[in-house]
Structures are given as structure tokens and as C-alpha cells.
Design a protein around this motif. Structure first.
Motif, PDB file in Angstrom:
ATOM      1  N   MET A   1     -11.582  -1.255  10.188  1.00  0.00           N
ATOM      2  CA  MET A   1     -11.165  -0.240   9.343  1.00  0.00           C
ATOM      3  C   MET A   1     -10.404   0.798   9.787  1.00  0.00           C
ATOM      4  N   ALA A  29      -2.076  -0.433   3.977  1.00  0.00           N
ATOM      5  CA  ALA A  29      -2.666  -1.651   3.610  1.00  0.00           C
ATOM      6  C   ALA A  29      -1.561  -2.765   3.378  1.00  0.00           C
ATOM      7  N   LEU A  32      -0.772  -4.044   7.085  1.00  0.00           N
ATOM      8  CA  LEU A  32      -1.817  -4.984   7.664  1.00  0.00           C
ATOM      9  C   LEU A  32      -2.640  -5.863   7.050  1.00  0.00           C
ATOM     10  N   GLU A  33      -2.154  -5.881   5.686  1.00  0.00           N
ATOM     11  CA  GLU A  33      -2.735  -6.627   5.128  1.00  0.00           C
ATOM     12  C   GLU A  33      -4.191  -6.552   4.761  1.00  0.00           C
ATOM     13  N   CYS A  34      -4.716  -5.390   4.390  1.00  0.00           N
ATOM     14  CA  CYS A  34      -6.201  -5.276   4.171  1.00  0.00           C
ATOM     15  C   CYS A  34      -6.321  -4.263   3.038  1.00  0.00           C
ATOM     16  N   ASN A  38     -10.296   0.075   2.409  1.00  0.00           N
ATOM     17  CA  ASN A  38     -11.079   0.105   3.966  1.00  0.00           C
ATOM     18  C   ASN A  38     -10.211   1.074   4.969  1.00  0.00           C
TER      19      ASN A  38
END
Length: 67
Positions: A1, A29, A32-34, A38
Motif C-alpha cells: 500500500m 496509481a 505503480l499500476e495499482c 490502495n
């Protein structure tokens, strides 16, 4: 996270802080491709007398600039 901490001087309007939180979240996002769910953003605001530059508080530097 991912946790993003931003340290800055007090005084910016709430809508600018909301914009900062939103745009930092989206950019992290993306990079970091998340999922944005998170990502956490923490803004730490400090009064000018608690922030120093070149041996002087920002409060003192601003007072000198106003003269």
C-alpha cells in the motif's frame, strides 16, 4: 500500500489540498499500476515558525520581505 507524505506550510485552501490528494493518487496509481483504493496520502501542515530555511524560520523570512 503506497503512502505519500506531503510536508508543507499552512495556509493553502482546502480545495487545493483536495486537488493535490486526488491528483497524487491518480498519478501514483498510474505509475505503480495499482488500485487507487490502495493509495494513502497524508498532508502534514506546519506553521511558518516551525519551518526553517538557511537558518531562519519562514515566519522571520516573510517578515523581512514585507519591510
Amino acid at each position: 500500500m503506497p503512502l505519500i507524505q506531503v510536508n508543507m506550510l499552512q495556509g493553502r485552501p482546502p480545495e487545493k489540498k483536495e486537488q493535490l490528494i486526488e491528483e497524487l493518487t491518480w498519478k501514483v496509481a498510474e505509475i505503480l499500476e495499482c488500485p487507487k483504493e490502495n493509495i494513502r496520502v497524508m498532508i502534514n501542515e506546519m506553521p511558518p515558525e516551525h519551518w526553517g530555511i538557511a537558518g531562519e524560520s519562514v515566519k522571520k523570512r516573510r517578515a523581512k520581505e514585507e519591510k
